[in-house]
Design a protein around this motif. Structure first.
Motif, PDB file in Angstrom:
ATOM      1  N   ALA A  52       0.921  -1.276   0.023  1.00 51.14           N
ATOM      2  CA  ALA A  52       0.017   0.063  -0.073  1.00 51.14           C
ATOM      3  C   ALA A  52       0.874   1.337   0.090  1.00 51.14           C
ATOM      4  O   ALA A  52       0.482   2.280  -0.625  1.00 51.14           O
ATOM      5  CB  ALA A  52      -0.962   0.191   1.345  1.00 51.14           C
ATOM      6  N   LEU A  53       1.875   1.257   0.732  1.00 47.44           N
ATOM      7  CA  LEU A  53       2.995   2.266   0.732  1.00 47.44           C
ATOM      8  C   LEU A  53       3.476   2.593  -0.566  1.00 47.44           C
ATOM      9  O   LEU A  53       3.691   3.656  -0.934  1.00 47.44           O
ATOM     10  CB  LEU A  53       3.938   1.983   1.823  1.00 47.44           C
ATOM     11  N   ARG A  54       3.886   1.457  -1.336  1.00 51.60           N
ATOM     12  CA  ARG A  54       4.591   1.619  -2.617  1.00 51.60           C
ATOM     13  C   ARG A  54       3.544   2.445  -3.429  1.00 51.60           C
ATOM     14  O   ARG A  54       3.751   3.063  -4.428  1.00 51.60           O
ATOM     15  CB  ARG A  54       4.985   0.328  -3.332  1.00 51.60           C
ATOM     16  N   ASP A  55       2.211   1.835  -3.482  1.00 54.14           N
ATOM     17  CA  ASP A  55       1.143   2.297  -4.601  1.00 54.14           C
ATOM     18  C   ASP A  55       0.850   3.803  -4.071  1.00 54.14           C
ATOM     19  O   ASP A  55       0.320   4.477  -4.979  1.00 54.14           O
ATOM     20  CB  ASP A  55      -0.051   1.734  -4.214  1.00 54.14           C
ATOM     21  N   ALA A  56       0.951   4.135  -2.954  1.00 51.94           N
ATOM     22  CA  ALA A  56       0.711   5.420  -2.618  1.00 51.94           C
ATOM     23  C   ALA A  56       1.836   6.480  -2.630  1.00 51.94           C
ATOM     24  O   ALA A  56       1.694   7.755  -2.401  1.00 51.94           O
ATOM     25  CB  ALA A  56       0.288   5.849  -1.078  1.00 51.94           C
ATOM     26  N   GLY A  57       3.168   6.110  -3.099  1.00 49.68           N
ATOM     27  CA  GLY A  57       4.433   6.875  -3.270  1.00 49.68           C
ATOM     28  C   GLY A  57       4.758   7.130  -2.166  1.00 49.68           C
ATOM     29  O   GLY A  57       5.596   8.431  -1.994  1.00 49.68           O
ATOM     30  N   LEU A  58       4.904   6.425  -1.218  1.00 46.34           N
ATOM     31  CA  LEU A  58       5.236   6.834   0.480  1.00 46.34           C
ATOM     32  C   LEU A  58       6.496   5.861   0.616  1.00 46.34           C
ATOM     33  O   LEU A  58       7.170   5.793   1.602  1.00 46.34           O
ATOM     34  CB  LEU A  58       4.236   6.745   1.495  1.00 46.34           C
ATOM     35  N   ALA A  59       6.969   5.061  -0.327  1.00 53.12           N
ATOM     36  CA  ALA A  59       8.154   4.210  -0.053  1.00 53.12           C
ATOM     37  C   ALA A  59       9.332   4.979   0.168  1.00 53.12           C
ATOM     38  O   ALA A  59       9.594   6.077  -0.481  1.00 53.12           O
ATOM     39  CB  ALA A  59       8.424   3.288  -1.305  1.00 53.12           C
ATOM     40  N   GLY A  60      10.477   4.569   0.927  1.00 55.02           N
ATOM     41  CA  GLY A  60      11.307   5.453   1.124  1.00 55.02           C
ATOM     42  C   GLY A  60      11.509   6.129   2.749  1.00 55.02           C
ATOM     43  O   GLY A  60      12.470   6.435   3.149  1.00 55.02           O
ATOM     44  N   ARG A  61      10.272   6.051   3.105  1.00 55.39           N
ATOM     45  CA  ARG A  61      10.349   6.787   4.713  1.00 55.39           C
ATOM     46  C   ARG A  61      10.773   5.950   5.597  1.00 55.39           C
ATOM     47  O   ARG A  61      10.713   4.731   5.442  1.00 55.39           O
ATOM     48  CB  ARG A  61       8.676   7.612   4.740  1.00 55.39           C
ATOM     49  N   GLN A  62      11.110   6.445   6.907  1.00 56.86           N
ATOM     50  CA  GLN A  62      11.257   5.539   8.211  1.00 56.86           C
ATOM     51  C   GLN A  62      10.014   5.081   8.170  1.00 56.86           C
ATOM     52  O   GLN A  62       8.785   5.694   8.312  1.00 56.86           O
ATOM     53  CB  GLN A  62      11.482   6.810   9.183  1.00 56.86           C
ATOM     54  N   LEU A  63       9.927   3.677   8.591  1.00 56.93           N
ATOM     55  CA  LEU A  63       8.910   2.721   8.593  1.00 56.93           C
ATOM     56  C   LEU A  63       8.884   2.367  10.087  1.00 56.93           C
ATOM     57  O   LEU A  63       9.972   1.949  10.688  1.00 56.93           O
ATOM     58  CB  LEU A  63       8.739   1.658   7.868  1.00 56.93           C
ATOM     59  N   CYS A  64       7.805   2.762  10.795  1.00 57.94           N
ATOM     60  CA  CYS A  64       7.708   2.093  12.244  1.00 57.94           C
ATOM     61  C   CYS A  64       6.462   1.311  12.431  1.00 57.94           C
ATOM     62  O   CYS A  64       5.343   1.231  11.437  1.00 57.94           O
ATOM     63  CB  CYS A  64       7.238   3.275  13.336  1.00 57.94           C
ATOM     64  N   VAL A  65       6.486   0.327  13.468  1.00 56.40           N
ATOM     65  CA  VAL A  65       5.401  -0.768  13.502  1.00 56.40           C
ATOM     66  C   VAL A  65       4.753  -0.450  15.106  1.00 56.40           C
ATOM     67  O   VAL A  65       5.508  -0.334  15.922  1.00 56.40           O
ATOM     68  CB  VAL A  65       5.603  -2.045  13.200  1.00 56.40           C
ATOM     69  N   VAL A  66       3.408   0.143  14.895  1.00 59.36           N
ATOM     70  CA  VAL A  66       2.824   0.032  16.125  1.00 59.36           C
ATOM     71  C   VAL A  66       2.168  -0.999  16.571  1.00 59.36           C
ATOM     72  O   VAL A  66       1.124  -1.333  15.934  1.00 59.36           O
ATOM     73  CB  VAL A  66       1.990   1.374  16.105  1.00 59.36           C
ATOM     74  N   SER A  67       2.299  -1.657  17.589  1.00 55.34           N
ATOM     75  CA  SER A  67       1.427  -2.766  18.122  1.00 55.34           C
ATOM     76  C   SER A  67       1.699  -3.195  19.730  1.00 55.34           C
ATOM     77  O   SER A  67       2.279  -1.948  20.399  1.00 55.34           O
ATOM     78  CB  SER A  67       1.947  -4.279  17.486  1.00 55.34           C
TER      79      SER A  67
END
Length: 278
Positions: free
Chosen positions: A217-232
């Motif tokens: 979904a991030l690639r499709d939205a053009g948001l790839a390359g940002r710092q990625l965090c996971v919340v759980s």
């Protein structure tokens, strides 16, 4: 059933301890036995109340507690010089060994689960938060999921550069419910998070898919390359990070505290899931 096993193990432990004490040795006071029984009963009642409020939750997660309790109960019998029956002693030693092994293995897994999010860096101002879904009941996030969303809201409000991917599909056991992603988005919007900061991923059915579909979904939205965090929740992060590493991605963990009433159940069940290789 598991709570009954734990209670029986505790009772056996008391009986075995009494048998193991030599004749004439001072016995623990009645007050001590009553205090131990009340402490154990309070723990069981707390978890039973949680299960009553959330019907359908499996109790298998407490199995390690039952096994460890059985080992503790067998310890005095296994070491008592007054027990001369070979079958009984072999059984006690086997139970003790199983209890020790269970405690050691799960202790190691719990330590790794805790270390997964300790000393994690703070999310950047343009980071992407992948919020992992959990159960939705009557269209509302369960308490465990609400904790994750509260943490996500605190990181999104006042930080317009951050974006959250809300990942979770329809539960197989609750087909009439909205997707977890939709319920999560509604929860966050009700707390003032702008819809422009939310990206929905409504297909994932497990942790591996949460990570995989969110990255897609991030690639499709053009948001790839940002710092990625996971919340759980705290207990869930080690497995989420492992799933991400298998896909060649490094995530920054952001931990939400697990509700106290369900923490023993959730941590034990998660450890069983990890040991099962899922």
């Amino acid at each position: 059933m598991v709570y009954a096993v734990c209670a029986a193990s505790l009772a056996l432990g008391v009986a075995f301890l009494a048998m193991a004490l030599p004749a004439g040795a001072p016995r623990p006071s009645t007050f001590l036995w009553v205090a131990c029984a009340l402490a154990f009963a309070a723990s069981c009642a707390s978890n039973a109340a949680y299960l009553a409020r959330h019907p359908g939750r499996p109790t298998i997660g407490m199995a390690p507690v039952a096994v460890a309790s059985a080992g503790a109960a067998a310890a005095p019998l296994a070491t008592s010089a007054t027990v001369t029956s070979p079958p009984l002693r072999v059984l006690a030693v086997a139970a003790l060994a199983l209890g020790i092994a269970c405690t050691a293995v799960f202790g190691y897994v719990f330590a790794r689960m805790r270390a997964a999010y300790a000393n994690a860096p703070a999310p950047g101002e343009k980071s992407v938060l992948i919020v992992l879904g959990a159960a939705v009941r009557d269209g509302r996030p369960c308490q465990t999921l609400a904790r994750r969303l509260d943490v996500a809201a605190s990181l999104l409000l006042g930080h317009p550069g951050r974006v959250a991917v809300l990942s979770g599909g329809v539960s197989a056991t609750r087909p009439g419910e909205p997707t977890e992603a939709e319920a999560m988005a509604r929860y966050l919007r009700d707390r003032g998070v702008p819809a422009t900061q939310l990206l929905l991923e409504p297909r994932a059915a497990n942790t591996r898919q949460n990570v995989s579909f969110s990255l897609e979904a991030l690639r499709d939205a053009g948001l790839a390359g940002r710092q990625l965090c996971v919340v759980s929740n705290d207990y869930h992060l080690w497995r989420a990070l492992r799933c991400a590493r298998r896909q060649g991605v490094t995530l920054v963990p952001v931990a939400a505290r697990t509700p106290r009433a369900s923490a023993p159940q959730q941590w034990c069940r998660e450890a069983l899931t990890i040991l099962a290789g899922r």
